[in-house]
Design a protein around this motif. Structure first.
Motif, short mmCIF file in Angstrom:
data_model
loop_
_atom_site.label_atom_id
_atom_site.label_comp_id
_atom_site.label_asym_id
_atom_site.label_seq_id
_atom_site.Cartn_x
_atom_site.Cartn_y
_atom_site.Cartn_z
N ARG A 192 -7.41 36.38 0.12
CA ARG A 192 -7.21 37.02 1.42
C ARG A 192 -6.74 38.47 1.25
O ARG A 192 -7.13 39.34 2.05
CB ARG A 192 -6.21 36.21 2.25
N HIS A 228 -18.19 39.15 7.76
CA HIS A 228 -17.59 38.39 8.86
C HIS A 228 -16.35 37.67 8.33
O HIS A 228 -16.04 37.73 7.13
CB HIS A 228 -18.60 37.39 9.44
N ASP A 229 -15.61 37.05 9.21
CA ASP A 229 -14.41 36.32 8.80
C ASP A 229 -14.84 35.05 8.07
O ASP A 229 -15.14 34.01 8.69
CB ASP A 229 -13.55 35.97 10.01
N ASP A 266 -9.03 27.41 6.78
CA ASP A 266 -9.78 27.46 8.04
C ASP A 266 -10.54 26.17 8.29
O ASP A 266 -11.09 25.98 9.38
CB ASP A 266 -10.78 28.62 8.00
#
Length: 529
Positions: A137, A168-169, A190
């Motif tokens: 991250r 993108h995330d 996630d």
């Protein structure tokens, strides 16, 4: 029992066997063609029978345009997290934001250690994974000041520059089963990505509870974490057990998992093209219909809790039956024509593709019965058979080419005879295949095309063009026949044979894609007779 309300997605879990590299790439392309959302691959770097997963994903990303890709799950002990972070971000940028990151703490430790990885205990594996997530991250946070700094026990990064940021995330999905890994999923990940085959009854509910509690303690909402699930099973005509029966049974079982266990991504572990097609064409739409109907009923009802209790006690509520009726009724057009990938192998062009006419646009308000859709789908299935046979011709040519090399090196009469037998076997096979193609086109020209022309005169220019292309394809098949004759009569006819098959591939695949694009909806609307 929870439904986290996430949109439903469906994917494939493929084995990256290296014995036939083209096959796994073709399966990934098929998954995209039939409308699956996601393609994933096992990642076992110590397995010599497998392609390297990240190399494979890069190749597949270049051969596809819409489907998302992920390792299922990445073997972290053999992939340093800072380098992995840049690999993921780079491929996400190159693919237009289609990469996700499945991560695992590690398994098969003997093999990992043999490859130079460090053997970890289960507790150490969880700690190493959490350190890796922090590094990943930080690398992706390209706009933040300062370098990446994580002074972990198992992973240390001391000032590395940040970036690149992904397009993108990127979701980080953990393959978790034990409480510590589940809690880490709730705190930092996630998504939760287990395999149903490794779960015992009640494990999904228990895992969700641990993830939800950990998420709340970390200041997150439980629905921040998507619940994914690898599933396996068999499609059969009659019910024989869980995920072992007709597509309707699969749909009801997966809908229950979505509504009661919160699973919103189902990933089918199968390397069978028919399974992928049925999963996309029959199971996925029905699951979406069932879940959508249930969610709509929940939103309008104040008795959700009582109704779920009735379900658990064995009493099927009326609204679930209504959802099944919706799934079995009329729906929007959902048959996916096979797209033309634009790849051309030959320098010869037998027609101008830009001059192809187009038919009428489908009516967005029209709905179709299951029979309508099945009729249209049949054209795609027939074409898939032709595409598969074309791939077999290429395989046979490669076998013949390998035989020719062996015969030349050995310079033996026996190998020469074997080479000639391979040539005639190839000729016989191609003769049969060419006859199948010709028969298919004759059926269309004499039966289907006149019916469609009479049913909708707006299709006339398209049908005229398709008939013209059928004649040109016949000429290409004749050219292949001549190349086969040359191949068995001259010392080296392989170049001409390859060129002839490449031309057949270009013309036939282009034609089939065009025909599907223009005719699958009219066939559903007008029928075939």
């Amino acid at each position: 029992m929870s439904d986290y309300g996430h949109p439903l997605t469906f994917g494939a879990f493929l084995t990256p066997n290296n014995a036939n590299p083209d096959r796994v790439v073709a399966l990934a392309a098929l998954a995209e063609q039939v409308g699956l959302d996601l393609v994933t691959f096992q990642d076992h770097p110590y397995q010599p029978a497998f392609l390297d997963t990240w190399t494979l994903m890069s190749f597949v990303a270049a051969r596809t345009s819409t489907v998302r890709l992920a390792a299922n799950v990445t073997n972290l002990p053999l992939r340093p997290p800072a380098v992995l972070a840049r690999s993921v971000a780079s491929l996400d940028l190159l693919s237009g934001g289609r990469i996700e990151l499945g991560l695992g703490a590690g398994a098969f430790w003997d093999a990992i250690e043999a490859m130079g990885g460090r053997r970890l205990t289960p507790g150490q594996g969880v700690q190493a994974l959490e350190e890796a997530i922090e590094i990943i991250r930080q690398v992706w946070a390209a706009d933040e000041r300062g370098g990446v700094r994580v002074a972990g026990e198992f992973h240390r990064v001391v000032g590395a520059k940040r970036g690149p940021a992904p397009a993108h995330d990127v979701g980080i999905w953990l393959g978790a089963y034990k409480p510590r890994m589940l809690a880490l999923t709730g705190r930092r990940a996630d998504g939760w990505l287990p395999s149903l085959a490794y779960l015992k009854p009640g494990d999904l509910a228990r895992g969700n509870a641990i993830i939800d509690d950990a998420a709340r303690e970390a200041g997150r909402a439980p629905d921040d974490i998507r619940r994914l699930l690898n599933v396996n099973g068999q499609f059969t005509d009659t019910a024989r057990g869980p995920l072992n029966g007709p597509a309707e049974q699969w749909a009801e079982e997966l809908a229950d998992l979505a509504l009661t266990e919160g699973v919103s991504t189902f990933i089918l572990g199968s390397d069978r093209p028919d399974d992928l097609r049925r999963f996309a064409d029959e199971v996925a739409p029905a699951v979406r219909d069932l879940v959508a109907a249930e969610r709509k009923a929940d939103a309008a009802s104040e008795t959700t809790t009582a109704t779920r209790a009735a379900e658990r006690s064995g009493d099927t509520p009326p609204r679930r039956a209504g959802a099944r009726a919706t799934a079995a009724g009329r729906s929007a057009f959902s048959v996916v024509p096979t797209p033309d990938d634009g790849v051309r192998r030959s320098e010869v062009q037998v027609w101008d593709e830009s001059a192809r006419p187009t038919g009428p646009a489908p009516d967005p308000e029209r709905t179709y019965t299951g029979h309508d859709l099945a009729t249209a789908k049949h054209l795609v299935e027939v074409h898939d058979g032709l595409r598969g046979e074309l791939a077999q011709i290429y395989d046979l040519i490669e076998q013949v080419a390998a035989g020719t090399i062996d015969a030349g090196r050995a310079r033996s009469h026996i190998n020469t005879m074997t080479m000639r037998q391979n040539k005639w076997t190839l000729g016989t096979y191609c003769e049969s295949y060419c006859r199948i193609v010709t028969t298919h086109h004759t059926i269309e020209d004499r039966g289907l095309f006149p019916h469609l022309r009479a049913g909708d005169d707006r299709l006339a220019p398209v049908i005229d063009r398709l008939e013209q292309e059928h004649h040109l394809i016949h000429d290409v098949l004749e050219r292949l026949d001549r190349a086969l004759v040359a191949f068995v009569s001259v010392p080296d006819g392989m170049a001409e044979l390859r060129a002839a098959v490449d031309l057949l591939s270009d013309t036939l695949l282009s034609h089939l894609a065009y025909e599907e694009r223009e005719l699958v909806e009219p066939i559903a609307r007008l029928g075939v007779s």
